[in-house]
Design a protein around this motif. Structure first.
Motif, PDB file in Angstrom:
ATOM      1  N   SER A 132       0.865  -1.176   0.000  1.00 34.38           N
ATOM      2  CA  SER A 132       0.000   0.000   0.000  1.00 34.38           C
ATOM      3  C   SER A 132       0.902   1.226   0.000  1.00 34.38           C
ATOM      4  N   ILE A 133       0.454   2.307  -0.657  1.00 32.60           N
ATOM      5  CA  ILE A 133       1.276   3.508  -0.776  1.00 32.60           C
ATOM      6  C   ILE A 133       0.383   4.739  -0.722  1.00 32.60           C
ATOM      7  N   ALA A 134       0.936   5.840  -0.229  1.00 35.10           N
ATOM      8  CA  ALA A 134       0.239   7.126  -0.227  1.00 35.10           C
ATOM      9  C   ALA A 134       1.269   8.225  -0.423  1.00 35.10           C
ATOM     10  N   ILE A 135       0.895   9.248  -1.200  1.00 36.45           N
ATOM     11  CA  ILE A 135       1.762  10.408  -1.394  1.00 36.45           C
ATOM     12  C   ILE A 135       0.944  11.671  -1.169  1.00 36.45           C
ATOM     13  N   SER A 136       1.520  12.613  -0.444  1.00 35.09           N
ATOM     14  CA  SER A 136       0.828  13.859  -0.124  1.00 35.09           C
ATOM     15  C   SER A 136       1.051  14.893  -1.217  1.00 35.09           C
ATOM     16  N   ASN A 137       0.297  15.980  -1.155  1.00 33.17           N
ATOM     17  CA  ASN A 137       0.525  17.097  -2.076  1.00 33.17           C
ATOM     18  C   ASN A 137       1.920  17.668  -1.907  1.00 33.17           C
ATOM     19  N   GLY A 138       2.487  17.521  -0.719  1.00 32.25           N
ATOM     20  CA  GLY A 138       3.835  18.007  -0.456  1.00 32.25           C
ATOM     21  C   GLY A 138       4.931  17.047  -0.860  1.00 32.25           C
ATOM     22  N   GLY A 139       4.575  15.898  -1.461  1.00 32.44           N
ATOM     23  CA  GLY A 139       5.580  14.958  -1.945  1.00 32.44           C
ATOM     24  C   GLY A 139       6.115  14.007  -0.904  1.00 32.44           C
ATOM     25  N   LYS A 140       5.439  13.865   0.238  1.00 35.80           N
ATOM     26  CA  LYS A 140       5.837  12.884   1.248  1.00 35.80           C
ATOM     27  C   LYS A 140       5.211  11.539   0.890  1.00 35.80           C
ATOM     28  N   VAL A 141       6.030  10.478   0.891  1.00 33.99           N
ATOM     29  CA  VAL A 141       5.584   9.148   0.498  1.00 33.99           C
ATOM     30  C   VAL A 141       5.637   8.213   1.695  1.00 33.99           C
ATOM     31  N   ILE A 142       4.545   7.458   1.898  1.00 36.22           N
ATOM     32  CA  ILE A 142       4.541   6.366   2.870  1.00 36.22           C
ATOM     33  C   ILE A 142       4.332   5.075   2.099  1.00 36.22           C
ATOM     34  N   SER A 143       5.187   4.097   2.337  1.00 40.76           N
ATOM     35  CA  SER A 143       5.052   2.775   1.721  1.00 40.76           C
ATOM     36  C   SER A 143       5.016   1.735   2.831  1.00 40.76           C
ATOM     37  N   VAL A 144       3.997   0.866   2.782  1.00 36.36           N
ATOM     38  CA  VAL A 144       3.904  -0.207   3.765  1.00 36.36           C
ATOM     39  C   VAL A 144       3.830  -1.543   3.044  1.00 36.36           C
ATOM     40  N   ALA A 145       4.439  -2.546   3.645  1.00 35.65           N
ATOM     41  CA  ALA A 145       4.299  -3.935   3.226  1.00 35.65           C
ATOM     42  C   ALA A 145       3.939  -4.712   4.486  1.00 35.65           C
ATOM     43  N   ASN A 146       3.852  -6.024   4.394  1.00 37.84           N
ATOM     44  CA  ASN A 146       3.176  -6.751   5.459  1.00 37.84           C
ATOM     45  C   ASN A 146       3.765  -6.544   6.860  1.00 37.84           C
ATOM     46  N   THR A 147       5.044  -6.283   6.972  1.00 34.56           N
ATOM     47  CA  THR A 147       5.608  -6.119   8.314  1.00 34.56           C
ATOM     48  C   THR A 147       6.433  -4.847   8.465  1.00 34.56           C
ATOM     49  N   THR A 148       6.546  -4.015   7.430  1.00 38.34           N
ATOM     50  CA  THR A 148       7.407  -2.837   7.511  1.00 38.34           C
ATOM     51  C   THR A 148       6.684  -1.582   7.042  1.00 38.34           C
ATOM     52  N   ILE A 149       7.136  -0.433   7.576  1.00 36.22           N
ATOM     53  CA  ILE A 149       6.618   0.868   7.183  1.00 36.22           C
ATOM     54  C   ILE A 149       7.809   1.782   6.916  1.00 36.22           C
ATOM     55  N   GLU A 150       7.787   2.507   5.784  1.00 44.61           N
ATOM     56  CA  GLU A 150       8.889   3.396   5.419  1.00 44.61           C
ATOM     57  C   GLU A 150       8.344   4.704   4.874  1.00 44.61           C
ATOM     58  N   PHE A 151       9.086   5.790   5.134  1.00 42.91           N
ATOM     59  CA  PHE A 151       8.765   7.109   4.599  1.00 42.91           C
ATOM     60  C   PHE A 151       9.885   7.524   3.646  1.00 42.91           C
ATOM     61  N   TYR A 152       9.514   8.211   2.554  1.00 40.91           N
ATOM     62  CA  TYR A 152      10.478   8.695   1.572  1.00 40.91           C
ATOM     63  C   TYR A 152      10.095  10.114   1.156  1.00 40.91           C
ATOM     64  N   ASN A 153      11.073  10.823   0.588  1.00 37.86           N
ATOM     65  CA  ASN A 153      10.681  11.962  -0.232  1.00 37.86           C
ATOM     66  C   ASN A 153      10.523  11.439  -1.657  1.00 37.86           C
ATOM     67  N   GLN A 154      10.013  12.270  -2.558  1.00 34.53           N
ATOM     68  CA  GLN A 154       9.666  11.753  -3.876  1.00 34.53           C
ATOM     69  C   GLN A 154      10.871  11.501  -4.780  1.00 34.53           C
ATOM     70  N   ASN A 155      12.074  11.811  -4.290  1.00 35.40           N
ATOM     71  CA  ASN A 155      13.290  11.446  -5.020  1.00 35.40           C
ATOM     72  C   ASN A 155      13.821  10.084  -4.591  1.00 35.40           C
ATOM     73  N   GLY A 156      13.124   9.435  -3.661  1.00 33.30           N
ATOM     74  CA  GLY A 156      13.519   8.093  -3.243  1.00 33.30           C
ATOM     75  C   GLY A 156      14.399   8.047  -2.024  1.00 33.30           C
ATOM     76  N   THR A 157      14.678   9.177  -1.392  1.00 25.17           N
ATOM     77  CA  THR A 157      15.497   9.172  -0.183  1.00 25.17           C
ATOM     78  C   THR A 157      14.642   8.731   1.001  1.00 25.17           C
ATOM     79  N   ARG A 158      15.049   7.664   1.662  1.00 25.28           N
ATOM     80  CA  ARG A 158      14.321   7.128   2.797  1.00 25.28           C
ATOM     81  C   ARG A 158      14.546   8.019   4.017  1.00 25.28           C
ATOM     82  N   THR A 159      13.466   8.425   4.679  1.00 23.98           N
ATOM     83  CA  THR A 159      13.571   9.261   5.878  1.00 23.98           C
ATOM     84  C   THR A 159      13.140   8.532   7.138  1.00 23.98           C
TER      85      THR A 159
END
Length: 625
Positions: A132-159
């Motif tokens: 599952s994935i979501a991106i905000s108007n500000g370009g913040k990305v959240i990506s989740v898979a079955n056991t992990t959660i990660e945040f990125y900016n839209q250039n792919g840098t993991r935060t």
């Protein structure tokens, strides 16, 4: 006092201009509903706690994940398996291994264009990955898979990166799964959902987090709701989420402790108090007519939200000739709201057989025909599921349901000898009355590894050629029992970025890696002008923007007889400490530890896991030049 009132009014007006609210189209009164559902009493839940996200070391990525119980929730009908077995025989008899072409309209004008893309959540021992994935108007990305959660900016840098269990930090929740994240463009905030997946009514919870701001790295409010509302001996599974102007909707299936389907349930939750950290009012609906196996609530397809209430759809999991439409007529505050049911005839659809993949006899589970993804826009509910495209091969079934006249139109897309599975759909149009969509999906076949692709369908039902997003490097076969198909899906993530000048979506999906496991790939997709083409197997050259650092994981498994705090250390071949990888909590049962070994120079190393000063796992690894 007058100035304060004027300023408040200006704020409200300005807020509505930025985050528009739209009125839900009404079903004509002369079209009678064929049934409805039962509403519960009002429930009130106080905030469980405030979550302050604390990431693991983003360079080393040390993660412990509990391997959850691998349950299979069953449809109360043997018809599905019998039908899939029949179609598997048909596929084997019909297979001709040709390089065919997808059926497209030569007048198509919009072709998917691959933008920034990068590797997402690494596999941590689960199948399927439930992306599952979501991106905000500000370009913040959240990506989740079955056991992990990660945040990125839209250039792919993991935060941010962590296990979902560590994000919730709740020792009573041992098996989290089915994560879903969505961006509420009407509130400019995120909602994150996961559920307890032990598969028993004694420990069934739905876990909801509301972001306090539009930055996921900020604080969240966490709520914990009972997952066995449909009966004391049921548990909740297979969530579907949507938002309206004022509410959050969570639909799911209730199962008995023996794993048999009981009924669908729908949670109706006031969302604004959730964003504020106040007590939330909610109610649930059950005894839903037609007993749908998976209800799909739909959010608004463009910037903003609609309401009051929302629309939901359901297709027949084992195939059929009707689509169920449900109209939640109002918000909780209305008190006279109803959940009305309408049955709409459509062309027949049915499940396909399980899919083949290159290099192995293990098949991929194509599931059934339940609705997977959708949105509402300009009086039309767009939604997708998959089913038999031809001769037992899976294809995309794209639907446009017109609310005003209660009619449903279907168009299918696929290619014989390949499986087009687990689609997700989003609007790719500038205008509300333009019905163009983009659909992300997984594909496999006897001569290819599982891959991720995307296709567009324009306002006039013209299909583009599908475009490769991420090719597979290997088949997937690491959790299937002998003779069973490997789990696949169960969803592809999709999210529209509403404020781009060019309509843009982001997708996340599963692909087979060289270790014969699943991995996640995240991609930005736009629509590009193109001319007609017959090159339907087109594998576009594209720039790969990887997160920094490149994630190259080492994994090891261990078992515990009780919940324990674990210390992880890394030593070189001389016994000198290289890195203290931290202290983490692990649950009783099987666990998997992983870390990013790309930081290490060539040499031999030892990874030691200890609990209460007792070594529970000692692994040697060799890093080659």
């Amino acid at each position: 006092m007058k100035k304060k009132i004027i300023y408040s009014l200006l704020f409200v007006i300005g807020h509505q201009l930025i985050y528009a609210q739209y009125t839900k189209s009404l079903i004509p009164e002369n079209i009678p509903a064929v049934g409805q559902a039962t509403k519960s009493d009002m429930q009130i839940t106080v905030v469980d706690k405030e979550i302050i996200p604390s990431s693991v070391d983003l360079q080393w990525q040390p993660l412990i994940n509990h391997v959850r119980i691998h349950h299979r929730s069953r449809i109360p009908n043997e018809q599905l398996q019998l039908l899939k077995n029949e179609k598997l025989l048909l596929k084997k008899n019909q297979y001709i291994s040709t390089e065919g072409f997808e059926s497209i309209n030569e007048e198509t004008t919009v072709e998917p264009l691959l933008g920034r893309n990068f590797r997402g959540n690494a596999n941590s021992g689960s199948s399927p990955m439930d992306n599952s994935i979501a991106i905000s108007n500000g370009g913040k990305v959240i990506s989740v898979a079955n056991t992990t959660i990660e945040f990125y900016n839209q250039n792919g840098t993991r935060t941010y990166s962590n296990s979902i269990a560590a994000f919730f930090d709740d020792p009573t929740i041992s098996d989290v799964c089915d994560p879903v994240v969505l961006y509420d463009s009407g509130a400019d905030k995120f909602i994150f959902f996961a559920q307890e997946c032990s598969g028993h009514s004694s420990n069934s919870y739905i876990l909801i987090c509301f972001s306090q701001t539009n930055d996921p790295n900020g604080n969240w409010w966490h709520y914990k709701l009972d997952g066995s509302v449909a009966g004391s001996n049921t548990w909740f599974d297979y969530p579907k989420l949507a938002v309206s102007n004022n509410e959050l909707y969570i639909a799911g299936n209730a199962f008995t402790n023996d794993g048999d389907f009981q009924e669908s349930v729908l949670y109706q939750i006031e969302k604004n108090d959730g964003y504020a950290g106040a007590s939330i009012d909610w109610q649930y609906w059950n005894e839903i007519t037609s007993s749908p196996f998976t209800l799909l609530p739909v959010s608004y397809g463009h910037q903003g939200n609609y309401g009051p209430g929302c629309y939901l759809v359901a297709s027949d999991a084992v195939g059929g000739t009707t689509i169920d439409l449900y109209d939640l007529t109002g918000d909780i505050s209305a008190s006279n709201e109803q959940l009305l049911h309408y049955s709409i005839p459509t062309i027949p659809y049915s499940p396909a057989a399980n899919g083949f993949q290159s290099g192995t006899s293990t098949g991929l589970d194509n599931g059934d025909c339940r609705s997977l993804s959708g949105f509402y826009l300009d009086g039309i509910i767009h939604f997708v599921f998959h089913g038999d495209y031809t001769n037992g091969y899976n294809g995309i079934i794209y639907n446009r349901l017109d609310v005003a006249n209660i009619s449903n139109t279907i168009s299918t897309f696929g290619l014989e000898d390949y499986e087009y599975s687990y689609p997700a759909v989003a609007s790719i149009s500038d205008a509300e009355d333009d019905r163009s969509v983009m659909i992300g999906f997984g594909r496999t076949g006897e001569n290819i590894y599982p891959e991720i692709r995307v296709v567009s369908c324009d306002h006039d039902w013209n299909w583009s050629p599908s475009v490769l997003v991420k090719s597979g490097n290997g088949f997937a076969d690491f959790t299937a029992s002998d003779g069973e198909a490997e789990r696949w899906g169960d969803y592809t993530g999709i999210s529209r970025k509403h404020n781009n000048t060019t309509p843009t979506i982001w997708i996340s999906g599963m692909w087979g890696n060289s270790a014969n496991e699943w991995d996640t790939w995240i991609a930005e997709i736009t629509g590009a002008e193109s001319t007609a083409t017959h090159d339907m197997q087109k594998d576009d050259q594209h720039m790969e923007v990887y997160p920094n650092p490149v994630y190259n994981e080492f994994t090891t498994s261990f078992e515990l007889d009780r919940n324990s705090a674990i210390e992880i250390t890394l030593y070189d071949e001389r016994g000198e400490l290289v890195k203290h990888l931290g202290n983490q909590f692990a649950f009783a049962g099987k666990n998997i530890f992983s870390f990013n070994k790309s930081n290490l120079p060539a040499g031999m190393y030892s990874v030691i896991l200890t609990s209460s000063q007792v070594i529970i796992n000692h692994e040697k690894i060799i890093i080659a030049d």
